[in-house]
Design a protein around this motif. Structure first.
Motif, PDB file in Angstrom:
ATOM      1  N   THR A  30      -6.478 -11.145  10.589  1.00 34.54           N
ATOM      2  CA  THR A  30      -7.095 -10.025   9.876  1.00 34.54           C
ATOM      3  C   THR A  30      -6.705 -10.031   8.408  1.00 34.54           C
ATOM      4  O   THR A  30      -7.558  -9.882   7.519  1.00 34.54           O
ATOM      5  N   SER A  31      -5.424 -10.208   8.127  1.00 34.70           N
ATOM      6  CA  SER A  31      -4.974 -10.186   6.731  1.00 34.70           C
ATOM      7  C   SER A  31      -5.509 -11.383   5.958  1.00 34.70           C
ATOM      8  O   SER A  31      -5.778 -11.283   4.757  1.00 34.70           O
ATOM      9  N   GLU A  32      -5.702 -12.514   6.626  1.00 33.51           N
ATOM     10  CA  GLU A  32      -6.319 -13.674   5.969  1.00 33.51           C
ATOM     11  C   GLU A  32      -7.746 -13.345   5.546  1.00 33.51           C
ATOM     12  O   GLU A  32      -8.166 -13.653   4.420  1.00 33.51           O
ATOM     13  N   LEU A  33      -8.488 -12.718   6.449  1.00 39.66           N
ATOM     14  CA  LEU A  33      -9.873 -12.340   6.130  1.00 39.66           C
ATOM     15  C   LEU A  33      -9.900 -11.356   4.966  1.00 39.66           C
ATOM     16  O   LEU A  33     -10.689 -11.508   4.025  1.00 39.66           O
ATOM     17  N   VAL A  34      -9.033 -10.339   5.029  1.00 38.16           N
ATOM     18  CA  VAL A  34      -8.993  -9.322   3.974  1.00 38.16           C
ATOM     19  C   VAL A  34      -8.645  -9.953   2.629  1.00 38.16           C
ATOM     20  O   VAL A  34      -9.317  -9.716   1.614  1.00 38.16           O
ATOM     21  N   ALA A  35      -7.603 -10.759   2.597  1.00 38.62           N
ATOM     22  CA  ALA A  35      -7.167 -11.365   1.346  1.00 38.62           C
ATOM     23  C   ALA A  35      -8.246 -12.280   0.764  1.00 38.62           C
ATOM     24  O   ALA A  35      -8.474 -12.294  -0.450  1.00 38.62           O
ATOM     25  N   VAL A  54      -1.680  -6.157   3.056  1.00 37.47           N
ATOM     26  CA  VAL A  54      -2.392  -6.735   1.901  1.00 37.47           C
ATOM     27  C   VAL A  54      -2.712  -5.615   0.924  1.00 37.47           C
ATOM     28  O   VAL A  54      -3.182  -4.546   1.337  1.00 37.47           O
ATOM     29  N   VAL A  55      -2.459  -5.853  -0.358  1.00 39.00           N
ATOM     30  CA  VAL A  55      -2.836  -4.904  -1.407  1.00 39.00           C
ATOM     31  C   VAL A  55      -3.660  -5.651  -2.440  1.00 39.00           C
ATOM     32  O   VAL A  55      -3.245  -6.686  -2.965  1.00 39.00           O
ATOM     33  N   GLY A  56      -4.847  -5.125  -2.710  1.00 39.97           N
ATOM     34  CA  GLY A  56      -5.703  -5.682  -3.753  1.00 39.97           C
ATOM     35  C   GLY A  56      -5.769  -4.725  -4.926  1.00 39.97           C
ATOM     36  O   GLY A  56      -5.847  -3.502  -4.732  1.00 39.97           O
ATOM     37  N   THR A  57      -5.741  -5.272  -6.139  1.00 42.70           N
ATOM     38  CA  THR A  57      -5.726  -4.444  -7.350  1.00 42.70           C
ATOM     39  C   THR A  57      -6.861  -4.842  -8.265  1.00 42.70           C
ATOM     40  O   THR A  57      -7.061  -6.032  -8.548  1.00 42.70           O
ATOM     41  N   LEU A  58      -7.596  -3.844  -8.736  1.00 39.68           N
ATOM     42  CA  LEU A  58      -8.677  -4.049  -9.697  1.00 39.68           C
ATOM     43  C   LEU A  58      -8.492  -3.048 -10.833  1.00 39.68           C
ATOM     44  O   LEU A  58      -8.440  -1.840 -10.602  1.00 39.68           O
ATOM     45  N   THR A  59      -8.401  -3.563 -12.067  1.00 39.07           N
ATOM     46  CA  THR A  59      -8.201  -2.729 -13.247  1.00 39.07           C
ATOM     47  C   THR A  59      -9.341  -2.950 -14.220  1.00 39.07           C
ATOM     48  O   THR A  59      -9.731  -4.088 -14.495  1.00 39.07           O
ATOM     49  N   THR A  60      -9.869  -1.847 -14.758  1.00 39.48           N
ATOM     50  CA  THR A  60     -10.973  -1.944 -15.719  1.00 39.48           C
ATOM     51  C   THR A  60     -10.604  -1.340 -17.071  1.00 39.48           C
ATOM     52  O   THR A  60     -11.476  -1.145 -17.913  1.00 39.48           O
ATOM     53  N   GLY A  61      -9.333  -1.035 -17.276  1.00 34.97           N
ATOM     54  CA  GLY A  61      -8.895  -0.449 -18.537  1.00 34.97           C
ATOM     55  C   GLY A  61      -7.851   0.608 -18.294  1.00 34.97           C
ATOM     56  O   GLY A  61      -7.475   0.894 -17.152  1.00 34.97           O
ATOM     57  N   ASP A  62      -7.360   1.192 -19.364  1.00 35.01           N
ATOM     58  CA  ASP A  62      -6.357   2.238 -19.237  1.00 35.01           C
ATOM     59  C   ASP A  62      -6.967   3.465 -18.567  1.00 35.01           C
ATOM     60  O   ASP A  62      -8.087   3.877 -18.877  1.00 35.01           O
ATOM     61  N   GLY A  63      -6.209   4.045 -17.675  1.00 34.05           N
ATOM     62  CA  GLY A  63      -6.687   5.231 -16.973  1.00 34.05           C
ATOM     63  C   GLY A  63      -5.835   5.524 -15.765  1.00 34.05           C
ATOM     64  O   GLY A  63      -4.815   4.859 -15.530  1.00 34.05           O
ATOM     65  N   PRO A  64      -6.215   6.510 -14.973  1.00 30.54           N
ATOM     66  CA  PRO A  64      -5.452   6.867 -13.779  1.00 30.54           C
ATOM     67  C   PRO A  64      -5.391   5.708 -12.783  1.00 30.54           C
ATOM     68  O   PRO A  64      -6.179   4.756 -12.848  1.00 30.54           O
ATOM     69  N   VAL A  65      -4.461   5.834 -11.854  1.00 34.76           N
ATOM     70  CA  VAL A  65      -4.272   4.820 -10.809  1.00 34.76           C
ATOM     71  C   VAL A  65      -4.345   5.518  -9.456  1.00 34.76           C
ATOM     72  O   VAL A  65      -3.623   6.492  -9.210  1.00 34.76           O
ATOM     73  N   ILE A  66      -5.221   5.030  -8.576  1.00 30.20           N
ATOM     74  CA  ILE A  66      -5.318   5.619  -7.240  1.00 30.20           C
ATOM     75  C   ILE A  66      -5.197   4.533  -6.180  1.00 30.20           C
ATOM     76  O   ILE A  66      -5.505   3.365  -6.415  1.00 30.20           O
ATOM     77  N   ILE A 125      -5.235  -0.663  -0.180  1.00 33.01           N
ATOM     78  CA  ILE A 125      -4.041  -0.911   0.627  1.00 33.01           C
ATOM     79  C   ILE A 125      -4.466  -1.113   2.080  1.00 33.01           C
ATOM     80  O   ILE A 125      -4.978  -0.189   2.724  1.00 33.01           O
ATOM     81  N   PHE A 126      -4.263  -2.321   2.587  1.00 30.81           N
ATOM     82  CA  PHE A 126      -4.606  -2.641   3.966  1.00 30.81           C
ATOM     83  C   PHE A 126      -3.299  -2.714   4.752  1.00 30.81           C
ATOM     84  O   PHE A 126      -2.499  -3.625   4.586  1.00 30.81           O
ATOM     85  N   GLN A 127      -3.104  -1.721   5.598  1.00 33.49           N
ATOM     86  CA  GLN A 127      -1.819  -1.491   6.253  1.00 33.49           C
ATOM     87  C   GLN A 127      -1.804  -1.989   7.692  1.00 33.49           C
ATOM     88  O   GLN A 127      -2.717  -1.717   8.466  1.00 33.49           O
ATOM     89  N   PRO A 128      -0.740  -2.683   8.088  1.00 33.57           N
ATOM     90  CA  PRO A 128      -0.573  -3.043   9.501  1.00 33.57           C
ATOM     91  C   PRO A 128       0.093  -1.915  10.285  1.00 33.57           C
ATOM     92  O   PRO A 128       0.619  -0.952   9.718  1.00 33.57           O
ATOM     93  N   ALA A 129       0.077  -2.056  11.603  1.00 35.99           N
ATOM     94  CA  ALA A 129       0.965  -1.318  12.500  1.00 35.99           C
ATOM     95  C   ALA A 129       0.917   0.193  12.350  1.00 35.99           C
ATOM     96  O   ALA A 129       1.949   0.851  12.348  1.00 35.99           O
ATOM     97  N   GLU A 130      -0.283   0.760  12.264  1.00 40.00           N
ATOM     98  CA  GLU A 130      -0.360   2.227  12.241  1.00 40.00           C
ATOM     99  C   GLU A 130      -0.070   2.807  13.615  1.00 40.00           C
ATOM    100  O   GLU A 130       0.535   3.869  13.722  1.00 40.00           O
ATOM    101  N   GLU A 131      -0.492   2.107  14.655  1.00 39.84           N
ATOM    102  CA  GLU A 131      -0.343   2.611  16.014  1.00 39.84           C
ATOM    103  C   GLU A 131       1.119   2.503  16.473  1.00 39.84           C
ATOM    104  O   GLU A 131       1.596   1.425  16.818  1.00 39.84           O
TER     105      GLU A 131
END
Length: 383
Positions: A30-35, A54-66, A125-131
């Motif tokens: 799953t994480s391979e597919l996501v990445a 897995v965490v993916g980050t996309l930035t388009t300029g200065d501004g808030p972070v969510i 943020i793609f998180q493992p082991a929620e269950e």
């Protein structure tokens, strides 16, 4: 709404994930597919938090972070449906819809990368082991919010109790805390025909089981939601021997730490005193697994605003009742402002409840959920 080709991609991804379910900390495929999908779309990709996160980050300029979070893991459950994309792994299935959650966030990420109609930074943020296993807590302990600072963090969960195309949220507690317990009653085994020669642990165990049910009904205010369930009883292995010990296990759900403290304290007193009254001894192991999932009012209002933009004002409940189920996104909300929202998936073909062997995520909800994520980002990070 997301583009049509992305909606088609999400369906393909979701079916692939459903057919190849992976449980806590083994979400390697799953994480391979996501990445791979995130890298294709130009996200900076970080792997390894909580083993398979897995965490993916996309930035388009200065501004808030969510931060936008999706859970990836499946359940230990035998699938009973005859789906063309049914689980290939006996004893494992996506019975809670995390395959849909993952596909929706991937689709939103692709749409955001394509349009870039926002200014700031988005961490998906793609998180493992929620269950049961607390993958969200582990990601935090391993540096999630120090590596990827967030002003706010959000998550959604599909909700079969809601019709398709509806959302529900509130500005306080969305889901209960989750605790587990184990009671071990120790006596002295003997022949079943001569009980007077031993100390039968089953008698105090049975009385403890019944007495525990009085905690919620008689010790907790009816204005404070709580559930205590004994789900396992184990003792002995033959017909004519009284065993040395008996074990009970179960779970407790509550909406506040004060109620947690109250329940644990009364459980301990009941277990000890009941066992002693019968000449036995008993121990209580009480574990606080997940905190309550408590929304920040401002973030909940922002989530509701994004949902209304996607499905309309009349299809968003902004004051929904909390659920006594639990969710480890509560750990993230202990560290960051944010909100958790329910998304309806019920229609004529999708009536099975969560954690049901006949459950299948409703593909018609994929575009709705991904569009919600995109709308939320564009509202919180205006370009």
């Amino acid at each position: 709404m997301v583009d049509k080709d992305i909606a088609s991609d999400m369906r393909i991804w979701r079916h692939d994930l459903h057919a190849h379910p992976e449980t806590a900390y083994t979400e390697f495929r799953t994480s391979e597919l996501v990445a791979a999908r995130l890298a294709e779309d130009g996200f900076a990709v970080h792997r390894g938090l909580a083993e398979t996160g897995v965490v993916g980050t996309l930035t388009t300029g200065d501004g808030p972070v969510i931060g936008l979070r999706a859970d990836m893991d499946a359940l230990f459950l035998d699938e009973k449906g005859a789906l063309p994309h049914a689980s290939c792994h006996p004893g494992k299935m996506h019975g809670c819809g995390h395959d849909g959650h993952t596909a929706m966030l991937l689709g939103a990420a692709r749409q955001l990368a394509r349009t870039r109609n926002f200014r700031g930074t988005v961490h998906v943020i793609f998180q493992p082991a929620e269950e049961n296993e607390g993958g969200g807590r582990r990601m935090i302990e391993e540096g999630l919010f120090s590596l990827f600072p967030c002003d706010q963090v959000f998550a959604l969960h599909n909700w079969p109790a809601l019709p398709l195309g509806q959302f529900a949220v509130n500005g306080s507690t969305m889901m209960a805390a989750f605790d587990t317990f184990e009671v071990t009653v120790s006596g002295r085994g003997c022949h079943g025909a001569m009980p007077e020669t031993g100390i039968d642990p089953l008698i105090p165990a049975a009385q403890i089981l019944l007495a525990l049910q009085t905690i919620v009904s008689r010790r907790v205010s009816p204005l404070s939601q709580a559930v205590l369930s004994v789900t396992q009883v184990h003792a002995g292995d033959t017909w004519n021997v009284i065993p040395d010990s008996a074990v009970m296990r179960g779970c407790v759900r509550s909406m506040s730490s004060d109620v947690q403290d109250h329940i644990e304290r009364h459980m301990s007193a009941i277990v000890r005193a009941t066992a002693e009254a019968h000449g036995a001894t008993a121990t209580l192991r009480y574990e606080r697994r997940y905190p309550a999932t408590i929304n920040t009012p401002e973030a909940a209002a922002e989530a509701a605003r994004a949902a209304r933009a996607v499905v309309g004002d009349e299809r968003v409940d902004c004051d929904c009742l909390p659920s006594m189920a639990s969710e480890d996104f509560g750990f993230m909300l202990q560290h960051k402002p944010g909100a958790y929202i329910f998304m309806g998936v019920d229609d004529e073909s999708h009536r099975a409840a969560l954690h049901n062997p006949l459950y299948d995520f409703n593909d018609a909800a994929l575009a709705i959920g991904a569009s919600f994520w995109v709308e939320l980002v564009e509202q919180l990070l205006p370009s």
